[in-house]
Motif scaffolding. Structure first.
Motif, PDB file in Angstrom:
ATOM      1  N   SER A 167       0.857  -1.174   0.000  1.00  0.00           N
ATOM      2  CA  SER A 167       0.000   0.000   0.000  1.00  0.00           C
ATOM      3  C   SER A 167       0.899   1.230   0.000  1.00  0.00           C
ATOM      4  CB  SER A 167      -0.908   0.006   1.238  1.00  0.00           C
ATOM      5  OG  SER A 167      -1.652   1.201   1.311  1.00  0.00           O
ATOM      6  N   SER A 194      -1.080   2.583  -8.014  1.00  0.00           N
ATOM      7  CA  SER A 194      -2.442   2.979  -8.352  1.00  0.00           C
ATOM      8  C   SER A 194      -3.477   2.476  -7.360  1.00  0.00           C
ATOM      9  CB  SER A 194      -2.789   2.474  -9.763  1.00  0.00           C
ATOM     10  OG  SER A 194      -2.599   1.065  -9.847  1.00  0.00           O
ATOM     11  N   GLN A 195      -3.203   1.352  -6.679  1.00  0.00           N
ATOM     12  CA  GLN A 195      -4.151   0.776  -5.749  1.00  0.00           C
ATOM     13  C   GLN A 195      -3.443  -0.216  -4.825  1.00  0.00           C
ATOM     14  OE1 GLN A 195      -7.011  -1.510  -7.970  1.00  0.00           O
ATOM     15  NE2 GLN A 195      -5.453  -2.505  -9.207  1.00  0.00           N
ATOM     16  N   ASP A 250       1.870   4.001 -10.390  1.00  0.00           N
ATOM     17  CA  ASP A 250       0.901   4.977 -10.874  1.00  0.00           C
ATOM     18  C   ASP A 250       1.627   6.011 -11.722  1.00  0.00           C
ATOM     19  OD1 ASP A 250      -1.053   6.874 -11.294  1.00  0.00           O
ATOM     20  OD2 ASP A 250      -1.876   6.741  -9.270  1.00  0.00           O
TER      21      ASP A 250
END
Length: 294
Positions: A200, A205-206, A280
């Motif tokens: 995390s 991006s996620q 990202d």
């Protein structure tokens, strides 16, 4: 070493074996110091009572900045505990855990900005071992928070809105391995490994996860007094790539003590990391800084 160890083991592995409670029995105190306010200190207490053994250690390290010996650049505190219990003369259970916390850590420098990190790492491990067999489970966690600041020399001309970025990574792993000796000159090893990685972070991006599952077998055969041949193969499944087979073969010739010639061929692979897979691009193609006032 790809057959037994799998992921990324192109040329081999480093096996670090710490001293047992029996070998560290008693109290050990260590202290060192040097330039730039360097301090390294540790204390270890270990012992064994009948079938139970323990080792407890704490440590502290710090040093000043290379550019300013009066400015603290790094400081961490360490804690570690190991306990073991002998079920029989040939089997044992081990439980260990530890934590490293850094409350000062100057790391990344980018143009006119310094990124102050506060990393911390923790782990826990559980293992059952007996002759020619073991099961080991461990968990590792890495956390860090980062704050961006301008250098003091340019801070009077520019200001930056405080921004804190956090990253958290976890690894969960289990290894099962068994060995067989069909005759004194032949040693067969086989097993399975499973690993789950999670990440995390603001730079991906996620929230992302990756699973790795591997099966391996390796045979070591001393075909003559100075000659040994090692063959093995590993089959891996990974979240991001197709199933992979990693074979290996090695011929070792030891004409005299402490002298070995080795001829080997092997195939290994490196799956993409979670950062490489989930980076990202929008975050990383724009300025990493929040709005600036000049």
């Amino acid at each position: 070493a790809s057959a037994v160890w799998g992921f990324n083991a192109f040329d081999g592995v480093i096996n670090i074996i710490t001293k047992s409670p029996e070998e560290m029995k008693g109290t050990t105190l260590q202290f060192g110091g040097g330039n730039y306010g360097t301090i390294m200190a540790s204390a270890i207490q270990a012992g064994k009572v009948d079938k139970f053994g323990y080792r407890l250690s704490i440590g502290h390290n710090q040093n000043a900045s290379w550019s300013n010996s009066n400015s603290l650049a790094f400081r961490d505190n360490l804690f570690n505990v190991l306990t073991e219990y002998a079920l029989t003369s040939e089997s044992m259970i081990k439980i260990s855990g530890g934590l490293v916390d850094s409350n000062a850590f100057n790391s990344i420098i980018s143009q006119d900005v310094s990124i102050q990190h506060r990393p911390a790492q923790a782990y826990a491990s559980l293992g059952y071992e007996r002759q020619n067999f073991f099961v080991r489970v461990f968990w590792n966690q890495y956390n860090t928070t980062a704050t961006q600041t301008f250098y003091p020399q340019v801070a009077q001309f520019q200001t930056v809105t405080p921004q804190t970025q956090s990253t958290s990574a976890n690894t969960y792993n289990i290894d099962v391995q068994h060995s067989l000796e069909f005759w004194p000159s032949n040693h067969l090893t086989y097993g399975v490994n499973y690993r789950l990685n999670t990440l995390s972070s603001i730079i991906i991006s996620q929230y992302s996860t990756e699973s790795r599952l591997g099966f391996f077998v390796q045979d070591e055969w001393k075909i003559a007094s100075p000659v040994t041949i090692v063959t093995g193969v590993r089959y891996d499944l990974d979240t991001f790539i197709h199933p992979t087979i990693s074979p290996r073969i090695a011929l070792l010739y030891a004409p005299m003590p402490d002298h070995t010639f080795r001829l080997s061929a092997s195939v290994a692979y490196r799956p993409p990391t979670l950062i490489e897979k989930e980076l990202d691009e929008q975050v990383n193609t724009k300025s990493p800084l929040p709005p600036v006032t000049t």
